[in-house]
Design an enzyme around this catalytic site. Structure first.
Site, PDB file in Angstrom:
ATOM      1  N   ASP A 106       0.920  -1.195   0.041  1.00  0.00           N
ATOM      2  CA  ASP A 106       0.005  -0.092   0.133  1.00  0.00           C
ATOM      3  C   ASP A 106       0.944   1.366   0.055  1.00  0.00           C
ATOM      4  OD1 ASP A 106      -2.672   1.222   0.255  1.00  0.00           O
ATOM      5  OD2 ASP A 106      -2.316   1.347   2.334  1.00  0.00           O
ATOM      6  N   LYS A 108      -0.871  -1.862  -4.409  1.00  0.00           N
ATOM      7  CA  LYS A 108      -1.644  -0.715  -4.965  1.00  0.00           C
ATOM      8  C   LYS A 108      -0.816   0.703  -5.223  1.00  0.00           C
ATOM      9  CE  LYS A 108      -5.342  -1.153  -1.233  1.00  0.00           C
ATOM     10  NZ  LYS A 108      -5.655  -0.598   0.192  1.00  0.00           N
ATOM     11  N   PHE A 161      -9.868  -0.544  -0.501  1.00  0.00           N
ATOM     12  CA  PHE A 161      -9.654  -1.608   0.761  1.00  0.00           C
ATOM     13  C   PHE A 161     -10.277  -2.713   0.412  1.00  0.00           C
ATOM     14  CE2 PHE A 161      -9.340  -3.503   4.730  1.00  0.00           C
ATOM     15  CZ  PHE A 161      -8.195  -2.909   5.260  1.00  0.00           C
ATOM     16  N   ARG A 167     -10.193 -13.112   6.979  1.00  0.00           N
ATOM     17  CA  ARG A 167      -9.045 -13.869   6.334  1.00  0.00           C
ATOM     18  C   ARG A 167      -9.320 -15.016   5.538  1.00  0.00           C
ATOM     19  NH1 ARG A 167      -4.562 -10.442   8.067  1.00  0.00           N
ATOM     20  NH2 ARG A 167      -4.675  -9.885  10.128  1.00  0.00           N
TER      21      ARG A 167
HETATM   22  P1  IMP Z   1       1.805  -0.426   3.810  1.00  0.00           P
HETATM   23  O1  IMP Z   1       2.869  -0.430   4.682  1.00  0.00           O
HETATM   24  O2  IMP Z   1       1.084   0.948   3.725  1.00  0.00           O
HETATM   25  O3  IMP Z   1       2.571  -0.813   2.547  1.00  0.00           O
HETATM   26  O4  IMP Z   1       0.928  -1.499   4.151  1.00  0.00           O
HETATM   27  C1  IMP Z   1       1.051  -2.677   4.050  1.00  0.00           C
HETATM   28  C2  IMP Z   1       0.132  -3.590   5.066  1.00  0.00           C
HETATM   29  O5  IMP Z   1      -1.127  -2.826   5.291  1.00  0.00           O
HETATM   30  C3  IMP Z   1      -0.303  -4.915   4.120  1.00  0.00           C
HETATM   31  O6  IMP Z   1       0.722  -5.901   4.582  1.00  0.00           O
HETATM   32  C4  IMP Z   1      -1.647  -5.305   4.947  1.00  0.00           C
HETATM   33  O7  IMP Z   1      -1.677  -6.009   5.960  1.00  0.00           O
HETATM   34  C5  IMP Z   1      -2.327  -3.921   4.957  1.00  0.00           C
HETATM   35  N1  IMP Z   1      -3.208  -3.367   3.986  1.00  0.00           N
HETATM   36  C6  IMP Z   1      -2.951  -2.504   3.237  1.00  0.00           C
HETATM   37  N2  IMP Z   1      -3.954  -2.205   2.338  1.00  0.00           N
HETATM   38  C7  IMP Z   1      -4.859  -3.285   2.844  1.00  0.00           C
HETATM   39  C8  IMP Z   1      -6.077  -3.549   2.034  1.00  0.00           C
HETATM   40  O8  IMP Z   1      -6.805  -3.169   1.162  1.00  0.00           O
HETATM   41  N3  IMP Z   1      -6.927  -4.675   2.821  1.00  0.00           N
HETATM   42  C9  IMP Z   1      -6.493  -5.293   4.002  1.00  0.00           C
HETATM   43  N4  IMP Z   1      -5.311  -4.817   4.564  1.00  0.00           N
HETATM   44  C10 IMP Z   1      -4.571  -3.958   3.820  1.00  0.00           C
END
Ligand code: IMP
Ligand code: MG
Length: 180
Positions: free
Chosen positions: A102, A130, A151, A164
């Site tokens: 993300d 994303k 999301f 999950r």
């Molecule tokens: P980042 O550090 O912002 O890249 O987030 C990564 C973590 O956020 C992922 O490993 C997921 O656990 C959680 N995450 C991000 N987007 C989503 C989503 O759309 N659904 C569920 N979990 C998400």
């Protein structure tokens, strides 16, 4: 039940087919080598299990648990390690297996941390990406699906720790977002 009216973004069959393809690509890329697959709990579980069964080269498994979210749907930017690897990765080919990228905060932290432990090589394999949400410069080496800024949940991904176990990946309606 959120899944009764939520829209399916990626079906069980689409997941299966794509993961087979990526597993074959990794097996070909690392021909003659051994790889340690590092799963990032808990979101990776089904992806990790399906992907590693498509791997035809010698491989070993280890896991880390990381937390970067509370009950909300946006990253806090803070990364907390809940469980470290069991063994040293020095001299090993490492592939980090993640459910979704993300902001990129989690993986950029993890890649930096694991790189400092002198692996032979380190790559990232993510089920979902994303790219429009990225806050740091980070690219996955293997990615099954690029998705829009929604999301999503199911197939390992949670909404406040639930869902999950669903076989498909769904889009969460903003009206159902958990409170931050
Ligand atoms: P980042 O550090 O912002 O890249 O987030 C990564 C973590 O956020 C992922 O490993 C997921 O656990 C959680 N995450 C991000 N987007 C989503 C989503 O759309 N659904 C569920 N979990 C998400
Ligand atoms: Mg995760």
């Amino acid at each position: 039940m959120l899944t009764e009216c939520a829209k399916i973004l990626i079906s069980e069959n689409e997941l299966k087919e794509k993961i087979k393809e990526v597993g074959a690509k990794i097996s070909a890329d690392y021909k003659g080598e051994e790889v340690l697959f590092v799963g990032i709990l808990k979101g990776c579980i089904h992806f990790y299990s399906d992907l590693t069964r498509e791997i035809t080269i010698p491989m070993t498994m280890d896991f880390m648990a990381i937390s970067s979210y509370g009950a909300g749907t946006t990253s806090s930017g803070e990364v907390k390690m809940l469980k470290d690897l069991d063994k040293s990765i020095c001299g090993k080919n490492v592939i980090i297996v993640e459910d979704i990228i993300d902001s990129g905060n989690t993986l950029s932290y993890l890649k930096r941390l694991l790189s400092s432990r002198q692996p032979k090589s380190i790559k990232i394999c993510t089920l979902l990406d994303k790219p429009s949400r990225r806050k740091v410069d980070l690219q996955p080496d293997y990615c099954c699906f690029q998705i829009p800024d929604e999301f999503v949940f199911g197939y390992g991904l949670d909404v406040d720790q639930q869902y999950r176990n669903k076989k498909d990946i769904y889009i969460l309606d903003p009206k159902d977002y958990p409170k931050e």
